[in-house]
Design a protein around this motif. Structure first.
Motif: not given
Length: 242
Positions: A52, A83-85
């Protein structure tokens, strides 16, 4: 306000823990995918690439070297296209052969005795977190000996671990048309340099060879600096492949 303060304290503690960790990160230079237009050329995901948080690096497709001073500059960029840190990660900028990295803004130099095998210079950049869809750019100063070939490598590791999530290079910069009498020489990413000099005249009619070189050797590179007792001492480790 209390929540924001707590979050900031936690983030600071994570960064401090990473900076204080002495890591040994063995990895081999990944073979690049088929060359494609764009500045991630010569890059491949590592075995720990998260699904992600799609971390990649980018280099300019073209740089210019001053023929008198042999100085050049470029921008190295690390990007999170997912879509993720990312959480804590580290970017390293390492020079090989005729390309020597002399400074990276906001980053720390790797001591000469601790450089990866085969490299001549390197800097490490600790990143506390890279948010999804964001990128961070680093100004890189370097020299390029136009009588030689030159390569650059951008590995990225994750957290206080030995996990390689991305590596670009070692990928060459170069030209098949040296211009020793011009003020500067443009070099293209993914192109092996044709050195110029009294013993190496330009090769007529040769086309640039792009992509990662076939003779890239494995290299060992530590991803983070050890800040000893709050001082300025920085230690790096390397480990040869067995």
């Amino acid at each position: 306000m209390h929540d924001m303060t707590s979050h900031g304290n936690r983030s600071g503690a994570i960064v401090a823990a990473i900076a204080a960790a002495l890591l040994m990160v063995p990895f081999s230079a990944f073979a690049a995918d088929e060359p494609v237009p764009g500045s991630s050329q010569g890059g491949s995901p590592g075995p720990a690439a998260p699904a992600e948080a799609k971390i990649t690096t980018e280099l300019p497709g073209k740089i210019t070297v001053d023929n008198r001073s042999e100085r050049t500059d470029l921008t190295a960029r690390v990007r999170n296209g997912g879509t993720k840190d990312s959480g804590p990660i580290a970017l390293s900028v390492v020079g090989f052969d005729g390309l020597r990295v002399t400074a990276v803004e906001g980053c720390v130099a790797i001591p000469k005795a601790r450089l990866p095998q085969g490299s001549n210079s390197g800097f490490a950049c600790v990143i506390d977190n890279l948010m999804a869809g964001k990128d961070r750019a680093y100004k890189v100063a370097a020299t390029f000996d136009l009588h030689r070939t030159g390569k650059i490598c951008l590995p990225v590791t994750v957290g206080a671990s030995e996990k390689l999530i991305w590596q670009q290079g070692p990928v060459p910069f170069g030209t098949s048309s040296p211009t020793p009498n011009a003020p500067d020489t443009p070099l293209l990413l993914g192109t092996d340099n044709v050195p110029f000099g009294p013993d190496t005249p330009p090769a007529a009619g040769d086309l640039p060879r792009t992509g990662a070189p076939d003779d890239v050797l494995p290299l060992g590179l530590a991803a983070f600096a050890l800040l000893v007792m709050g001082g300025a001492g920085i230690w790096w480790t390397t480990r040869s492949e067995r």
